[in-house]
Write an enzyme that holds these catalytic residues in place. Structure first.
Site, PDB file in Angstrom:
ATOM      1  CD  GLU A 290      -2.842  -0.985   2.470  1.00  0.00           C
ATOM      2  OE1 GLU A 290      -2.829   0.065   3.153  1.00  0.00           O
ATOM      3  OE2 GLU A 290      -3.518  -1.981   2.766  1.00  0.00           O
TER       4      GLU A 290
ATOM      5  CG  ASP B 136      -3.516   8.062   8.140  1.00  0.00           C
ATOM      6  OD1 ASP B 136      -3.840   6.870   8.091  1.00  0.00           O
ATOM      7  OD2 ASP B 136      -3.403   8.783   7.126  1.00  0.00           O
TER       8      ASP B 136
END
Length: 258
Positions: A47, A58
């Protein structure tokens, strides 16, 4: 066949390992080296993070990496140029992970075209509304043979999970918790119960478990309950510390035995 589909169809009983890193961190020109190193070291899927100024899902490690990447000058167009240079050398699935604002401003169809030109097999957009996926993104992804991977969390209803399973192809990204990304030492009883609940649903798509995987305990738990595991924050930290992809992945694989 799309490389993501091929990976899952040919894996047999083998558990997969996917790694995430943020393009442009720690250095702007390191993307190709990281990808080719991970492929050489046997990582099954990669990824590649597209840095964004407001990454809601995140944790601090990946947020900080994104900030560094943006300061280094990383952009989506620059990333595509880097990927295009190595597309003939890459044989494992590459999945771009980024936020809707970046993709929308780039242009949805232009984004899909460039993915194909650069050897990208799919993408993950964590803040993509499912209605927009069905109406706008899915028709384009289908046209370009790309896989748009959707996420589920412990809070996702069974009805929505089955709807996602019905309308996606490739794999489902099973987030281990409803919190942000970040390494964890173990998965508690609540997470284990969540894993068992999803297992019992007998979904059509294979699943990869991500968020919080950083050691042997969390890795084995993920592998026991899905097709494999996705590791992000732990690898991003090691990559920044060592500034050497080979040393970073070797250290990660060693730490996963502990």
């Amino acid at each position: 066949m799309n490389r993501i589909n091929r990976l899952f169809s040919e894996r047999g009983d083998r558990k997969l390992l996917s790694l995430y890193f943020c393009a442009g961190c720690p250095k702007l020109d390191m993307t190709a080296d990281v990808i080719l190193t991970l492929q050489r070291k046997g990582i099954d899927m990669i990824e590649v993070g597209i840095p964004f100024s407001d990454p809601l899902a995140d944790g601090p490690v990946i947020q900080s990496a994104g900030t560094v990447a943006l300061k280094n000058g990383m952009t989506l167009e620059h990333l595509f140029a880097q990927l295009e240079e190595i597309k003939d050398e890459v044989h494992i699935p590459l999945v771009l992970m980024g936020y809707l604002n970046v993709v929308m401003h780039y242009g949805y169809e232009r984004f899909c075209q460039r993915c194909v030109e650069c050897g990208v097999s799919g993408f993950i957009i964590p803040d993509l509304p499912f209605a927009d996926y069905l109406q706008v993104i899915k028709p384009l992804a289908d046209r370009y043979d790309l896989r748009c991977v959707m996420m589920i969390t412990p809070e996702t209803s069974e009805e929505r999970i089955r709807f996602i399973d019905e309308h996606t192809d490739g794999f489902i990204y099973m987030v281990s918790s409803a919190s942000i990304t970040g390494a964890q030492q173990s998965f508690d009883d609540a997470k284990q119960q969540y894993f068992r609940r999803i297992n019992a649903m007998n979904l059509h798509n294979p699943r990869m478990i991500g968020f919080g995987i950083s050691n042997r305990q969390t890795l084995e738990s993920a592998q026991q309950n899905a097709a494999g595991a996705i590791i992000g924050s732990k690898f991003v930290t090691l990559l920044r510390e060592k500034e050497n992809p080979t040393e970073a992945v070797e250290q990660l694989l060693e730490d996963l035995k502990k």
